[in-house]
Design a protein around this motif. Structure first.
Motif, PDB file in Angstrom:
ATOM      1  N   ILE A 113     -43.348   1.581  19.712  1.00 32.77           N
ATOM      2  CA  ILE A 113     -43.578   2.619  18.840  1.00 32.77           C
ATOM      3  C   ILE A 113     -42.272   2.944  18.025  1.00 32.77           C
ATOM      4  N   PHE A 114     -42.449   2.965  16.551  1.00 34.35           N
ATOM      5  CA  PHE A 114     -41.470   3.164  15.385  1.00 34.35           C
ATOM      6  C   PHE A 114     -41.908   4.187  14.723  1.00 34.35           C
ATOM      7  N   LYS A 115     -41.012   5.114  14.437  1.00 37.38           N
ATOM      8  CA  LYS A 115     -41.099   6.264  13.451  1.00 37.38           C
ATOM      9  C   LYS A 115     -40.550   5.935  12.169  1.00 37.38           C
ATOM     10  N   HIS A 116     -41.604   5.913  11.299  1.00 40.74           N
ATOM     11  CA  HIS A 116     -41.396   5.267   9.922  1.00 40.74           C
ATOM     12  C   HIS A 116     -41.377   6.570   8.772  1.00 40.74           C
ATOM     13  N   LEU A 117     -41.629   7.703   8.984  1.00 36.15           N
ATOM     14  CA  LEU A 117     -41.616   8.604   8.068  1.00 36.15           C
ATOM     15  C   LEU A 117     -41.766   9.985   8.684  1.00 36.15           C
ATOM     16  N   THR A 118     -41.176  10.972   8.107  1.00 37.18           N
ATOM     17  CA  THR A 118     -41.184  12.461   8.591  1.00 37.18           C
ATOM     18  C   THR A 118     -41.356  13.088   7.459  1.00 37.18           C
TER      19      THR A 118
ATOM     20  N   THR B 162     -28.364   7.021   4.730  1.00 37.84           N
ATOM     21  CA  THR B 162     -27.313   6.535   5.663  1.00 37.84           C
ATOM     22  C   THR B 162     -27.696   5.304   6.294  1.00 37.84           C
ATOM     23  N   THR B 163     -26.542   4.252   6.218  1.00 30.80           N
ATOM     24  CA  THR B 163     -26.897   2.770   6.848  1.00 30.80           C
ATOM     25  C   THR B 163     -25.866   2.670   7.824  1.00 30.80           C
ATOM     26  N   PHE B 164     -26.610   2.129   8.869  1.00 33.43           N
ATOM     27  CA  PHE B 164     -25.886   1.724  10.083  1.00 33.43           C
ATOM     28  C   PHE B 164     -25.623   0.406  10.162  1.00 33.43           C
ATOM     29  N   ASP B 165     -24.569  -0.426  10.025  1.00 36.12           N
ATOM     30  CA  ASP B 165     -24.594  -1.795  10.119  1.00 36.12           C
ATOM     31  C   ASP B 165     -24.220  -2.146  11.437  1.00 36.12           C
ATOM     32  N   LYS B 166     -25.345  -2.856  12.156  1.00 37.11           N
ATOM     33  CA  LYS B 166     -25.429  -3.233  13.513  1.00 37.11           C
ATOM     34  C   LYS B 166     -24.348  -4.351  13.921  1.00 37.11           C
ATOM     35  N   LYS B 167     -23.968  -5.022  12.897  1.00 34.95           N
ATOM     36  CA  LYS B 167     -22.829  -6.217  13.238  1.00 34.95           C
ATOM     37  C   LYS B 167     -21.625  -5.549  13.327  1.00 34.95           C
TER      38      LYS B 167
ATOM     39  N   GLN C 195     -38.739  18.454   2.855  1.00 34.65           N
ATOM     40  CA  GLN C 195     -38.015  17.368   3.303  1.00 34.65           C
ATOM     41  C   GLN C 195     -38.924  16.259   3.628  1.00 34.65           C
ATOM     42  N   ILE C 196     -38.568  14.977   3.138  1.00 32.80           N
ATOM     43  CA  ILE C 196     -39.203  13.747   3.389  1.00 32.80           C
ATOM     44  C   ILE C 196     -37.996  12.683   3.979  1.00 32.80           C
ATOM     45  N   ASN C 197     -38.182  12.319   5.175  1.00 34.85           N
ATOM     46  CA  ASN C 197     -37.523  11.153   5.743  1.00 34.85           C
ATOM     47  C   ASN C 197     -38.162   9.797   5.698  1.00 34.85           C
ATOM     48  N   ASN C 198     -37.561   8.871   5.450  1.00 35.48           N
ATOM     49  CA  ASN C 198     -38.206   7.548   5.671  1.00 35.48           C
ATOM     50  C   ASN C 198     -37.104   6.649   6.500  1.00 35.48           C
ATOM     51  N   TYR C 199     -37.321   5.929   7.139  1.00 37.36           N
ATOM     52  CA  TYR C 199     -36.643   5.122   8.381  1.00 37.36           C
ATOM     53  C   TYR C 199     -37.018   3.626   8.005  1.00 37.36           C
ATOM     54  N   TYR C 200     -36.034   2.658   8.153  1.00 37.08           N
ATOM     55  CA  TYR C 200     -35.989   1.320   8.248  1.00 37.08           C
ATOM     56  C   TYR C 200     -35.237   0.587   9.126  1.00 37.08           C
ATOM     57  N   GLU C 201     -35.428  -0.377   9.695  1.00 40.00           N
ATOM     58  CA  GLU C 201     -34.844  -1.047  10.841  1.00 40.00           C
ATOM     59  C   GLU C 201     -35.069  -2.372  10.995  1.00 40.00           C
TER      60      GLU C 201
ATOM     61  N   ASP D 260     -32.851  -6.516  12.073  1.00 38.67           N
ATOM     62  CA  ASP D 260     -31.796  -7.188  12.985  1.00 38.67           C
ATOM     63  C   ASP D 260     -30.361  -6.678  12.621  1.00 38.67           C
ATOM     64  N   GLU D 261     -30.099  -6.334  11.099  1.00 35.64           N
ATOM     65  CA  GLU D 261     -28.984  -6.231  10.821  1.00 35.64           C
ATOM     66  C   GLU D 261     -28.220  -4.814  10.425  1.00 35.64           C
ATOM     67  N   LYS D 262     -29.629  -3.889  10.297  1.00 36.54           N
ATOM     68  CA  LYS D 262     -29.152  -2.636   9.819  1.00 36.54           C
ATOM     69  C   LYS D 262     -30.340  -1.550  10.197  1.00 36.54           C
ATOM     70  N   LYS D 263     -29.888  -0.403  10.342  1.00 37.49           N
ATOM     71  CA  LYS D 263     -30.639   0.822  10.358  1.00 37.49           C
ATOM     72  C   LYS D 263     -30.713   1.859   9.441  1.00 37.49           C
ATOM     73  N   VAL D 264     -31.510   2.019   8.950  1.00 36.33           N
ATOM     74  CA  VAL D 264     -31.480   2.883   7.334  1.00 36.33           C
ATOM     75  C   VAL D 264     -32.204   4.338   7.508  1.00 36.33           C
ATOM     76  N   THR D 265     -31.418   5.450   7.234  1.00 40.95           N
ATOM     77  CA  THR D 265     -32.359   6.685   6.923  1.00 40.95           C
ATOM     78  C   THR D 265     -32.433   7.135   5.777  1.00 40.95           C
ATOM     79  N   ASN D 266     -33.406   7.568   5.091  1.00 41.76           N
ATOM     80  CA  ASN D 266     -33.146   8.003   3.559  1.00 41.76           C
ATOM     81  C   ASN D 266     -33.902   9.551   3.714  1.00 41.76           C
ATOM     82  N   LYS D 267     -33.123  10.497   3.254  1.00 35.69           N
ATOM     83  CA  LYS D 267     -33.528  11.841   3.261  1.00 35.69           C
ATOM     84  C   LYS D 267     -33.767  12.433   1.931  1.00 35.69           C
TER      85      LYS D 267
END
Length: 207
Positions: free
Chosen positions: A93-98, A156-161, A127-133, A135-142
C-alpha cells in the motif's frame, strides 16, 4: 460504489487496524482513557462510535474501498478532515495523495485564539500533498492554501543513494474560491470530499 469500514489505517505499518485496535486507539488517544457514560456506550462497535462522534464533533476513522481495493483513509478529527488516498506499489500500500480540509478559520484561531467556523459550516481545502517514490528518490510536494489568496509550495526530495534531503519553497497567488466545500451531512457522507479528480481540476486550482 464505495464501501466504508470504520477502521483506522496505520501508514507506518501499511495496514488497516482491526476493530478492536481502532477502538483501543480511540479510547487512549481521543478520550485519554477516561470515557464518560455516553462515550462508553458508543464504544461498543467502531460504527457506533463513528455515529456518536459525528454528532458530537469528536474524532473517528474510516477506510474506504473501491472495487474491493483500499481507496482512501479518512481521519475526521476535531479541527479538520484529513484524507489519505492509497494505491498499490508492487503489492504494498502506497499513499500517493493527501487532502486536508479545515473546519475552522485558522487565521482567526492563530490571531485571536478563538475558533470560528466558516459560513454554513463549510470546509476549506487548506492543503494538498502528493508523494512519489522510486529506487533513487522519495519526493513530497505540499501546496498550502491561505485565505488571503496566496499559496506556499514546498517540495522535499530525499536522495536515497546519497542519503541527503533537499527542499525548495516558493510562494504564489491562488484563487481559493473553489476551496470551500459543504461538510458531510452524516457520518458516511464523503463521496464529494473523496472525488479528488473533480476537486483537483486545473480550473479549480487557478494558481
Amino acid at each position: 460504489m464505495y464501501l466504508y469500514k470504520f477502521l483506522q489505517y496505520n501508514d507506518l505499518e501499511k495496514s488497516v487496524l482491526s476493530e478492536d485496535e481502532t477502538l483501543e486507539n480511540i479510547m487512549d488517544l481521543v478520550l485519554d482513557g477516561t470515557p464518560n457514560k455516553e462515550e462508553k456506550k458508543a464504544l461498543i462497535t467502531s460504527e457506533d462510535w463513528s455515529k456518536y462522534a459525528y454528532q458530537n464533533e469528536k474524532e473517528y476513522h474510516l477506510t474506504v474501498y473501491l472495487n474491493d481495493k483500499l481507496y482512501c483513509y479518512i481521519d475526521n478529527s476535531t479541527m479538520d478532515i484529513n484524507i489519505d488516498f492509497l494505491t498499490y506499489n508492487q503489492g504494498e500500500i502506497f499513499k500517493h495523495l493527501t487532502l486536508v480540509y479545515d473546519k475552522y478559520n485558522m487565521d482567526i484561531a492563530f490571531e485571536e485564539d478563538r475558533y470560528e467556523k466558516f459560513q454554513d459550516d463549510a470546509l476549506f481545502l487548506s492543503q494538498i500533498n502528493n508523494y512519489y517514490e522510486d529506487d533513487e528518490k522519495k519526493v513530497t510536494n505540499k501546496l498550502i492554501f491561505k485565505l488571503d489568496g496566496s499559496a506556499n509550495i514546498l517540495s522535499t526530495t530525499f536522495d536515497k543513494k546519497n542519503k541527503k534531503t533537499s527542499t525548495e519553497a516558493k510562494k504564489t497567488k491562488a484563487n481559493v474560491s473553489h476551496n470551500f466545500i459543504s461538510p458531510p451531512k452524516n457520518y458516511i457522507d464523503y463521496e464529494k470530499l473523496i472525488d479528488y479528480k473533480n476537486i483537483l481540476k486545473p480550473e479549480y486550482l487557478d494558481l
